[in-house]
Design an enzyme around this catalytic site. Structure first.
Site, PDB file in Angstrom:
ATOM      1  CD  GLU A 180       0.135   5.851   4.422  1.00  0.00           C
ATOM      2  OE1 GLU A 180       0.782   5.183   5.288  1.00  0.00           O
ATOM      3  OE2 GLU A 180      -0.889   6.172   4.629  1.00  0.00           O
ATOM      4  CD  GLU A 372      -4.157   2.985   3.374  1.00  0.00           C
ATOM      5  OE1 GLU A 372      -4.104   3.275   4.540  1.00  0.00           O
ATOM      6  OE2 GLU A 372      -3.198   2.316   3.014  1.00  0.00           O
TER       7      GLU A 372
END
Ligand code: BG6
Length: 477
Positions: A180, A372
């Site tokens: 991320e 995810e």
């Protein structure tokens, strides 16, 4: 779509689709001071991002033991195999390999641990997907160097990646450079190992830190190609579709501006240069970065594929009276009045996943990997026919609905390599450091106060996911 074109009926998932689950070292392993491991920033974040970091480790930090996968990985991987996982995404704890981060020689005990994990995966025919850095910067690099604001970290990261590639390169085909990457702006300590409080950092500091990560990512992508010509390197982005709150053009433009903030890092990873809209943002906001000619050349080593996390979408509006932020969402954003939310206030939007997949595919034309996605919820352990389990129909519904949208996006033409649910076994959450925020197919008997036996139990979703994988998604409702 025009009336004359019919969208093809949704077909099955492609042959070889990589079904699996994902975790991160700091959230599952525990053993925070074993095997020669040094401290990472997570060891001073007992309450996630909800309180400032502590001076040193404190016993209230659930991650010190987490779910003890460091000692129980054999059992855990066997359970993943029972579900039929084709792939397992996990991270390597940087401070197990380089305890302080700036050493010249790696810690052999740390490397040997991941050798054993890979042996176990190989035994079950599960492909590894390795995140090189998942919110786990060695604490020494944060405190002594200022984390990723410091250019020197590029060299430390390269040395670390080289060690991983040389040691594990023949066994790991898919690598992710930074988890991320776009979250550094919002969570500088957790994401960028930057110890200065957010309010004391300038935008130049934050974008400079991300710039260093982008250069590091590009350099190790080049290194990967030299050392492991067969390997594939991907970036990892926190995906957040942004909808205008109303059809007002000003809202649409505001939504576009916010979306750019996330696109930017994918654009650089995929195109090898800074996009015009970001350069404009820098100019308009007096942001000046140190970008060398060598950096520009390095950035041209673009990724092979794009991976991302997806949990929610947000709205944006230009209306100054409507700037309410949704709860629990680290990226901010205005709540969508049409959507329900999880117990932690994360709005649930399966169709947003189709939007992201189409969007990213059309924008970058690189294979996509959803690494995810999942529902953090409070689970209740019950006994059914003498067997302890969790009747988590809510999780099954959530995952089913998201996977249906993945199937739709594939039918739309997006190339999707695979899907790994987040926290396939219960883990300590990142933002709130709770065990009660459970994502897994496997329940772990450990509670927020640290009590529990660490025993593992199959939830109802465990059997459901096993069936989905076995049918290659054909049974999704
Ligand atoms: C992602 C992170 O942001 O979201 C994970 O990559 C994290 O590390 C996941 O666990 C879910 O967030 P949380 O706070 O519910 O654990």
């Amino acid at each position: 779509m025009s009336n004359t074109v019919t969208r093809p009926a949704t077909g099955p998932f492609p042959e070889g689709f990589l079904w699996g689950g994902a975790t991160a070292a700091n959230q599952v392993e525990g053993a925070y001071a074993e095997g020669g491991k040094g401290l990472s920033i997570q060891d001073v974040m007992p309450h996630g991002i909800t309180t400032p970091p502590t001076e040193g480790p404190t016993p209230d930090n659930l991650k010190q033991i987490a779910v003890d996968s460091y000692h129980r990985y054999v059992e855990d991987i066997a359970l993943f195999a029972e579900m039929g996982f084709k792939v397992y995404r996990f991270s390597i704890a940087w401070s197990r390999i380089f305890p302080r981060g700036d050493e010249t020689e790696p810690n052999e005990e740390g490397l040997a641990y991941y050798d054993r994990v890979l042996d176990e995966l190989e035994k079950h025919g599960i492909e590894p997907l390795v995140t090189i850095s998942h919110y786990e910067t060695p604490l020494h690099l944060a405190r002594q160097y200022g984390g990723w604001t410091n250019r020197e970290l590029i060299g430390f990261y390269e040395r670390y990646a080289r060690v991983l590639f040389e040691r594990f390169g023949s066994r790991v085909k898919h690598w992710l450079t930074f988890n991320e990457i776009n979250s550094v702006i919002h969570e500088p300590f957790m994401s960028g190992g930057i110890p200065t409080p957010r309010e004391d950092l300038t935008d130049s500091d934050l974008y400079q830190a991300i710039h260093h990560e982008l250069v590091a990512s590009a350099r190790v992508t080049r290194l990967a190609r030299e050392i492991m010509p067969e390997a594939k390197v991907g970036c990892m982005i926190l995906a957040l579709p942004v909808y205008p709150l109303t059809p007002a053009p000003a809202d649409v433009v505001k939504a576009m501006d916010t979306a750019h903030a996330s696109y930017a890092f994918g654009d650089i990873h995929c195109r090898g240069e800074y996009p015009g809209y970001l350069l404009r943002f820098f100019r308009d906001n007096g942001i000046e970065l140190e970008i060398t000619d060598q950096d520009r050349e390095d950035l041209r080593n673009t990724v092979d594929f794009v991976s991302f996390s997806y949990y929610m979408s947000i709205c944006e509006t230009a209306d100054p009276d409507h700037q309410v932020q949704g709860p629990g969402n680290i990226m901010g954003g205005v709540p969508n009045p049409t959507l329900e939310a999880s117990e932690w206030g994360w709005q649930i939007d399966p169709q947003g996943l189709r939007v992201v997949l189409n969007d990213y595919w059309e924008r970058w034309q690189k294979p996509l990997f959803i690494v995810e996605n999942g529902l953090g919820a409070k689970d209740r352990l019950v006994e059914v026919d003498g067997v302890k389990t969790v009747e988590d129909d809510y999780r099954i519904r959530y995952l089913n609905d998201h996977l249906v949208q993945v199937r739709e996006a594939i039918a739309d033409g997006a190339q999707v390599l695979g899907y790994t649910t987040w926290g396939c076994i219960d883990i300590v959450s990142a933002s709130t450091a709770q065990l009660s925020k459970r994502y897994g197919f496997i329940y772990v008997d450990r509670n927020d106060d640290g009590s529990g036996t660490l025993e593992r139990y199959r939830k109802k979703s465990f059997g459901w996911y096993r069936d989905v994988i076995a049918a290659n998604g054909a049974n999704l409702a």
